[in-house]
Motif scaffolding. Structure first.
Motif, PDB file in Angstrom:
ATOM      1  N   ARG A   1       0.821  -1.219   0.000  1.00 50.94           N
ATOM      2  CA  ARG A   1       0.000   0.000   0.000  1.00 50.94           C
ATOM      3  C   ARG A   1       0.851   1.263   0.000  1.00 50.94           C
ATOM      4  N   ASN A   2       2.145   1.088   0.212  1.00 53.93           N
ATOM      5  CA  ASN A   2       3.068   2.216   0.392  1.00 53.93           C
ATOM      6  C   ASN A   2       2.603   3.109   1.545  1.00 53.93           C
TER       7      ASN A   2
ATOM      8  N   THR B   1       2.885   3.805   8.642  1.00 55.07           N
ATOM      9  CA  THR B   1       3.006   2.516   9.342  1.00 55.07           C
ATOM     10  C   THR B   1       4.416   1.971   9.237  1.00 55.07           C
ATOM     11  N   ILE B   2       5.022   2.084   8.047  1.00 58.24           N
ATOM     12  CA  ILE B   2       6.392   1.598   7.855  1.00 58.24           C
ATOM     13  C   ILE B   2       7.355   2.327   8.793  1.00 58.24           C
ATOM     14  N   LYS B   3       7.192   3.635   8.910  1.00 61.91           N
ATOM     15  CA  LYS B   3       8.047   4.427   9.808  1.00 61.91           C
ATOM     16  C   LYS B   3       7.852   4.003  11.256  1.00 61.91           C
TER      17      LYS B   3
ATOM     18  N   LEU C   1      14.810  -4.325   3.598  1.00 59.97           N
ATOM     19  CA  LEU C   1      15.049  -5.094   2.377  1.00 59.97           C
ATOM     20  C   LEU C   1      13.749  -5.675   1.829  1.00 59.97           C
ATOM     21  N   MET C   2      12.939  -6.285   2.708  1.00 65.03           N
ATOM     22  CA  MET C   2      11.687  -6.888   2.274  1.00 65.03           C
ATOM     23  C   MET C   2      10.689  -5.822   1.822  1.00 65.03           C
ATOM     24  N   THR C   3      10.650  -4.701   2.531  1.00 68.42           N
ATOM     25  CA  THR C   3       9.754  -3.602   2.141  1.00 68.42           C
ATOM     26  C   THR C   3      10.117  -3.074   0.757  1.00 68.42           C
ATOM     27  N   ALA C   4      11.405  -2.879   0.508  1.00 68.78           N
ATOM     28  CA  ALA C   4      11.854  -2.400  -0.798  1.00 68.78           C
ATOM     29  C   ALA C   4      11.517  -3.396  -1.903  1.00 68.78           C
TER      30      ALA C   4
END
Length: 252
Positions: free
Chosen positions: A217-218, A222-224, A241-244
């Motif tokens: 969803r970019n 939440t990622i931060k 790494l997995m997010t990228a």
């Protein structure tokens, strides 16, 4: 009745012994291991030996040892022109000494001695250097599995590499998740239904279609937040790494 000799006593060899033992169409003529103590408990069930010069005659010899040991052991075999196969996903059929007919009998599964396996559901990938050897090898595979597939060396190498991703790497992700939950006193067991559903979902849909989550969803907020919660730098590296990778896949 197809006769076999098993060479080796590791995880794969042990599970093959059980699977062949259950089949009424297979006769295990002998079980070899250089350290006979590892198979001594089976001496009342099958002929065992630690001497390659005393190997019994059989239709197929199955080398189930580490990749590095395949070549050396095959050179020690005291016979010629018999069908000898190994069980490796990555070693070449040419690693077997050329004095015998060569092939691969690769069960595509993860094996632990303490964990029971329904071998009938294990795909067995087959490869032979001589066309005439494929049918007897396939016949043996069908004695213990409902899923047999003829593949070439490049396909087997790709499957083995992919297996490392879906099994070994995934298991390491589970381990990291376990460390994260432990750090806050949360129960890892609460994740097990999610683990099962993730595995079920990929049985019905492609991994691409099945992907969900903040990276797809970019969801930058939440990622931060996740990265802030992670205290271990190694865990942060894996997360990034997995997010990228997910972002790259789903923004093409």
């Amino acid at each position: 009745m197809i006769s076999v000799v098993i060479l080796g006593a590791g995880n794969v060899a042990s599970h093959l012994y059980k699977a062949f033992s259950y089949s009424k169409k297979v006769s295990i003529k002998q079980w070899y291991n250089r350290d006979i103590s590892r198979i001594a408990s089976f001496k009342n069930e099958v002929a065992i030996t630690d001497d390659v010069s005393l190997l019994a005659e059989a239709d197929i010899y199955i080398i189930a040892v580490s990749d590095d040991a395949i070549s050396k052991l095959s050179k020690q075999l005291p016979f010629e022109n018999r069908l000898v196969v190994h069980t490796s996903g990555s070693a070449s059929a040419y690693d077997i000494d050329k004095k015998n007919r060569r092939g691969v009998f690769y069960p595509l599964q993860t094996f632990s001695k303490s964990v029971e396996i329904d071998f009938s559901e294990v795909p067995i990938c087959l490869e032979t250097l001589m066309r005439k050897d494929y049918l007897p090898l396939k016949a043996l595979a069908k004695c213990i599995s409902k899923h047999t597939k003829r593949i070439n060396s490049d396909q087997r190498a790709a499957l083995h590499l992919a297996a490392v991703f879906v099994n070994n790497f995934t298991n390491q992700i589970y381990r990291i998740a376990h460390e994260i939950t432990e750090s806050q006193g949360a129960e890892f067991d609460l994740l097990k239904p999610l683990i099962l559903e993730t595995a079920r979902k990929v049985q019905r849909n492609s991994p691409y279609v099945s992907q969900t989550g903040p990276a797809k969803r970019n969801d930058k907020k939440t990622i931060k937040k996740h990265l802030k919660l992670l205290e271990d730098d190694h865990h942060k590296d894996v997360y990034n790494l997995m997010t990228a990778s997910i972002k790259n896949t789903h923004t093409l």
